[in-house]
Design an enzyme around this catalytic site. Structure first.
Site, PDB file in Angstrom:
ATOM      1  N   LYS A  31       7.876 -17.600 -10.780  1.00 25.17           N
ATOM      2  CA  LYS A  31       7.142 -16.463 -11.329  1.00 25.17           C
ATOM      3  C   LYS A  31       5.897 -16.943 -12.094  1.00 25.17           C
ATOM      4  O   LYS A  31       6.016 -17.868 -12.920  1.00 25.17           O
ATOM      5  CB  LYS A  31       8.085 -15.691 -12.267  1.00 25.17           C
ATOM      6  CG  LYS A  31       7.482 -14.445 -12.816  1.00 25.17           C
ATOM      7  CD  LYS A  31       8.453 -13.770 -13.775  1.00 25.17           C
ATOM      8  CE  LYS A  31       7.753 -12.678 -14.535  1.00 25.17           C
ATOM      9  NZ  LYS A  31       8.500 -12.203 -15.672  1.00 25.17           N
ATOM     10  N   ASN A  85       0.860  -1.189   0.000  1.00 32.98           N
ATOM     11  CA  ASN A  85       0.000   0.000   0.000  1.00 32.98           C
ATOM     12  C   ASN A  85       0.900   1.244   0.000  1.00 32.98           C
ATOM     13  O   ASN A  85       2.119   1.125  -0.082  1.00 32.98           O
ATOM     14  CB  ASN A  85      -0.931  -0.027   1.210  1.00 32.98           C
ATOM     15  CG  ASN A  85      -0.146  -0.132   2.487  1.00 32.98           C
ATOM     16  OD1 ASN A  85       0.593   0.768   2.857  1.00 32.98           O
ATOM     17  ND2 ASN A  85      -0.279  -1.275   3.170  1.00 32.98           N
ATOM     18  N   LYS A 127     -11.135  -3.298  19.032  1.00 31.20           N
ATOM     19  CA  LYS A 127      -9.725  -3.675  19.200  1.00 31.20           C
ATOM     20  C   LYS A 127      -9.213  -3.399  20.607  1.00 31.20           C
ATOM     21  O   LYS A 127      -8.011  -3.468  20.870  1.00 31.20           O
ATOM     22  CB  LYS A 127      -8.878  -2.963  18.147  1.00 31.20           C
ATOM     23  CG  LYS A 127      -9.374  -3.258  16.719  1.00 31.20           C
ATOM     24  CD  LYS A 127      -8.320  -3.050  15.676  1.00 31.20           C
ATOM     25  CE  LYS A 127      -8.880  -3.255  14.285  1.00 31.20           C
ATOM     26  NZ  LYS A 127      -7.852  -3.414  13.263  1.00 31.20           N
ATOM     27  N   PHE A 141      -4.322   3.314  14.896  1.00 27.67           N
ATOM     28  CA  PHE A 141      -4.688   4.324  13.907  1.00 27.67           C
ATOM     29  C   PHE A 141      -5.930   3.842  13.173  1.00 27.67           C
ATOM     30  O   PHE A 141      -6.250   2.649  13.206  1.00 27.67           O
ATOM     31  CB  PHE A 141      -3.544   4.532  12.897  1.00 27.67           C
ATOM     32  CG  PHE A 141      -2.585   5.608  13.288  1.00 27.67           C
ATOM     33  CD1 PHE A 141      -1.686   5.408  14.325  1.00 27.67           C
ATOM     34  CD2 PHE A 141      -2.576   6.839  12.635  1.00 27.67           C
ATOM     35  CE1 PHE A 141      -0.803   6.403  14.699  1.00 27.67           C
ATOM     36  CE2 PHE A 141      -1.692   7.841  12.992  1.00 27.67           C
ATOM     37  CZ  PHE A 141      -0.799   7.624  14.028  1.00 27.67           C
ATOM     38  N   LYS A 154     -13.549   0.789  15.745  1.00 18.92           N
ATOM     39  CA  LYS A 154     -12.214   0.183  15.905  1.00 18.92           C
ATOM     40  C   LYS A 154     -11.750   0.262  17.357  1.00 18.92           C
ATOM     41  O   LYS A 154     -11.159  -0.676  17.891  1.00 18.92           O
ATOM     42  CB  LYS A 154     -11.195   0.873  14.991  1.00 18.92           C
ATOM     43  CG  LYS A 154     -11.290   0.343  13.577  1.00 18.92           C
ATOM     44  CD  LYS A 154     -10.335   0.955  12.584  1.00 18.92           C
ATOM     45  CE  LYS A 154     -10.616   0.353  11.208  1.00 18.92           C
ATOM     46  NZ  LYS A 154     -10.215   1.153  10.091  1.00 18.92           N
ATOM     47  N   ASP A 157      -4.778  -6.381   5.166  1.00 17.04           N
ATOM     48  CA  ASP A 157      -5.856  -7.170   5.780  1.00 17.04           C
ATOM     49  C   ASP A 157      -5.938  -8.551   5.133  1.00 17.04           C
ATOM     50  O   ASP A 157      -6.480  -9.481   5.720  1.00 17.04           O
ATOM     51  CB  ASP A 157      -7.202  -6.449   5.614  1.00 17.04           C
ATOM     52  CG  ASP A 157      -7.243  -5.186   6.480  1.00 17.04           C
ATOM     53  OD1 ASP A 157      -6.730  -5.231   7.606  1.00 17.04           O
ATOM     54  OD2 ASP A 157      -7.769  -4.155   6.007  1.00 17.04           O
TER      55      ASP A 157
HETATM   56  O1  PMT Z   1       3.210   5.879   6.606  1.00 20.09           O
HETATM   57  P1  PMT Z   1       2.738   7.247   6.130  1.00 20.09           P
HETATM   58  O2  PMT Z   1       2.965   7.452   4.646  1.00 20.09           O
HETATM   59  O3  PMT Z   1       3.305   8.357   6.978  1.00 20.09           O
HETATM   60  O4  PMT Z   1       1.142   7.297   6.295  1.00 20.09           O
HETATM   61  C1  PMT Z   1       0.578   7.276   7.570  1.00 20.09           C
HETATM   62  C2  PMT Z   1      -0.620   6.315   7.643  1.00 20.09           C
HETATM   63  C3  PMT Z   1      -1.740   6.817   6.757  1.00 20.09           C
HETATM   64  C4  PMT Z   1      -0.215   4.901   7.205  1.00 20.09           C
HETATM   65  C5  PMT Z   1      -1.058   6.302   9.165  1.00 20.09           C
HETATM   66  O5  PMT Z   1      -1.413   7.594   9.542  1.00 20.09           O
HETATM   67  C6  PMT Z   1      -2.224   5.347   9.388  1.00 20.09           C
HETATM   68  O6  PMT Z   1      -3.388   5.696   9.248  1.00 20.09           O
HETATM   69  N1  PMT Z   1      -1.902   4.073   9.763  1.00 20.09           N
HETATM   70  C7  PMT Z   1      -2.887   2.983   9.900  1.00 20.09           C
HETATM   71  C8  PMT Z   1      -3.206   2.426   8.551  1.00 20.09           C
HETATM   72  C9  PMT Z   1      -4.202   1.305   8.621  1.00 20.09           C
HETATM   73  O7  PMT Z   1      -3.889   0.190   8.299  1.00 20.09           O
HETATM   74  O8  PMT Z   1      -5.382   1.631   9.113  1.00 20.09           O
HETATM   75  P2  PMT Z   1      -6.622   0.598   9.284  1.00 20.09           P
HETATM   76  O9  PMT Z   1      -7.748   1.485   9.595  1.00 20.09           O
HETATM   77  O10 PMT Z   1      -6.709  -0.305   8.127  1.00 20.09           O
HETATM   78  O11 PMT Z   1      -6.197  -0.252  10.556  1.00 20.09           O
HETATM   79  C10 PMT Z   1      -6.600   0.074  11.873  1.00 20.09           C
HETATM   80  C11 PMT Z   1      -5.502  -0.222  12.848  1.00 20.09           C
HETATM   81  O12 PMT Z   1      -5.286  -1.637  12.914  1.00 20.09           O
HETATM   82  C12 PMT Z   1      -4.143   0.390  12.533  1.00 20.09           C
HETATM   83  O13 PMT Z   1      -3.561   0.793  13.743  1.00 20.09           O
HETATM   84  C13 PMT Z   1      -3.362  -0.771  11.916  1.00 20.09           C
HETATM   85  O14 PMT Z   1      -1.963  -0.639  12.180  1.00 20.09           O
HETATM   86  C14 PMT Z   1      -3.951  -1.953  12.672  1.00 20.09           C
HETATM   87  N2  PMT Z   1      -3.935  -3.216  11.938  1.00 20.09           N
HETATM   88  C15 PMT Z   1      -4.642  -3.389  10.793  1.00 20.09           C
HETATM   89  C16 PMT Z   1      -4.676  -4.623  10.176  1.00 20.09           C
HETATM   90  C17 PMT Z   1      -3.959  -5.682  10.726  1.00 20.09           C
HETATM   91  N3  PMT Z   1      -3.925  -6.864  10.157  1.00 20.09           N
HETATM   92  N4  PMT Z   1      -3.252  -5.503  11.855  1.00 20.09           N
HETATM   93  C18 PMT Z   1      -3.233  -4.283  12.463  1.00 20.09           C
HETATM   94  O15 PMT Z   1      -2.581  -4.132  13.490  1.00 20.09           O
END
Ligand code: PMT
Length: 403
Positions: A288, A209, A341, A323, A337, A278
């Site tokens: 390949k 991503n 979580k 986040f 969330k 995810d």
């Molecule tokens: O890295 P940059 O370019 O500076 O950009 C910053 C950012 C946009 C990546 C950052 O600010 C941000 O939003 N990070 C979380 C991105 C994300 O995956 O968000 P989500 O809403 O999909 O996930 C929610 C939370 O679960 C996040 O804390 C994520 O780290 C966590 N997660 C998600 C999926 C997973 N399998 N395990 C996780 O721990």
């Protein structure tokens, strides 16, 4: 800043005139300012201007010993509470990165044990030249702090990054530095995740991503500066690791999960800034995948949720911050969330807003706390967002400590 000793090192670029204004701003704030200049800097502005504004001698020559009882460059180096190099030219940065001490400025910079800050100013192509980038990275890892140059009209006629930050802003940053308590997180262990995971499909392809890792790296730096013992589990390899931060490199969501699981017991706080996949391909092909006619279908399976795994097993003395990267229904999704979580705080960003989210140096976030509070922040540098998150970590740990 009252009574603080600030040593201003000035190197030779057109932005020297701004260093004159900086001297004035710092002295107006009550700091004791002493100035040293390279020979080239003195070609742009005579030392007398700095002498008048700082009301102190100006140092330009290592061998011009003004007082017989002391050695000037050692005396100045020991005197300073903070050294600020402004403007810092590519040449001076190069010398600093390589430990060269061939004049008053560079010799004193090697001799000081005070924190050193560097405010670069140069042409847009010079600041992105691989040699300069390399030197800045090296100094950053040596613990030197940088005041990022601004974008705008440059004296050479170009428009772009490279303009010395405004004296008011440099002064404000220095003021903040002297005000902040650098030990609020001393003795605390903090784990931060950063970057976008890579999910392998075959030996040449992966799914990822747009996360650059900037947000997570800034949090690592800010928490480290407040005295925490920081572990940064990162899927990004492009950014320099902040000094005194332990980096654990990973690629996939599974590797990130394992790295976090390995150390989660010992942590006081977690900040999950990584953009974790995810889904990951069900099958990782050994060779390949060859082109074929028609469409290609790839089956994905869910990855483990790292934030959830930490939230579910969190002890009452641990703080968990996640986040939420959203493009719609921000508040609702962030609150969901938060609950699902078991987090103490969700930092939500609307990643479709200009200046927010992936890749950029700024962010626009709202804090959603488990106790129902909400704080919406304006557009800020990721450094500032990270500083605000650091404050929330320290408040939450304090609150737990006090029962
Ligand atoms: O890295 P940059 O370019 O500076 O950009 C910053 C950012 C946009 C990546 C950052 O600010 C941000 O939003 N990070 C979380 C991105 C994300 O995956 O968000 P989500 O809403 O999909 O996930 C929610 C939370 O679960 C996040 O804390 C994520 O780290 C966590 N997660 C998600 C999926 C997973 N399998 N395990 C996780 O721990």
């Amino acid at each position: 800043m009252q009574g603080k000793n600030i040593l201003l090192a000035v190197s030779g670029g057109i932005a020297v005139y701004k260093a004159v204004a900086l001297t004035s701003k710092l002295t107006q704030k009550g700091a004791n300012v002493k100035v040293m200049m390279t020979e080239h800097a003195a070609q742009f502005v005579p030392p007398l201007s700095f002498q008048v504004l700082s009301r102190n001698d100006v140092y330009t020559d290592t061998f011009d010993e003004k007082e017989s009882k002391v050695v000037a460059h050692i005396d100045l180096a020991d005197w300073a509470d903070l050294v600020i190099v402004a403007p810092a030219t590519a040449n001076l940065i190069g010398k600093m990165a390589n430990g060269i001490a061939d004049d008053m400025v560079t010799t004193t910079l090697l001799a000081t044990e005070a924190p050193v800050w560097v405010a670069p100013a140069m042409n847009v192509h010079m600041i992105s030249h691989p040699a300069v980038v390399r030197n800045i990275e090296r100094l950053y890892q040596d613990g030197i702090r940088f005041i990022e140059p601004d974008e705008g009209y440059l004296a050479c006629g170009y428009i772009g990054r490279g303009r010395l930050e405004e004296p008011e802003k440099i002064t404000a940053r220095i003021e903040e530095f002297f005000q902040e308590d650098k030990t609020v997180l001393a003795g605390k262990k903090i784990l931060i995740t950063a970057g976008g995971t890579r999910e392998k499909l075959d030996p040449v392809r992966y799914f990822t991503n747009r996360s650059s890792g900037k947000m997570g790296f800034q949090i690592a730096e800010q928490t480290m500066l407040k005295g925490a013992e920081v572990t940064l589990v990162t899927a990004t390899r492009e950014l320099p690791i902040p000094p005194n931060v332990k980096a654990v490199y990973v690629d996939s969501a599974e590797e990130m999960y394992e790295a976090v699981a390995h150390v989660k017991e010992q942590q006081d706080a977690f900040v999950m800034a990584a953009a974790v996949a995810d889904y990951t391909p069900v099958e990782v092909h050994e060779h390949k995948i060859k082109k074929q006619s028609g469409n290609l279908s790839i089956q994905f399976k869910r990855t483990k949720d790292i934030l959830l795994s930490v939230g579910e097993t969190k002890r009452s003395d641990q703080v968990v911050i996640g986040f939420a990267a959203e493009t719609q229904n921000i508040a609702e999704n962030a609150r969901t969330k938060l609950t699902k979580k078991h987090a103490d705080l969700i930092v939500a960003n609307n990643v479709s807003e200009p200046g927010a989210g992936f890749g950029v140096d700024t962010n626009i976030v709202t804090f959603y706390f488990a106790d129902g509070r909400e704080i919406a922040l304006p557009l800020l540098d990721k450094r500032e967002v990270a500083a605000r998150i650091t404050t929330e970590i320290s408040r939450a740990l304090d609150a737990q400590h006090n029962g």
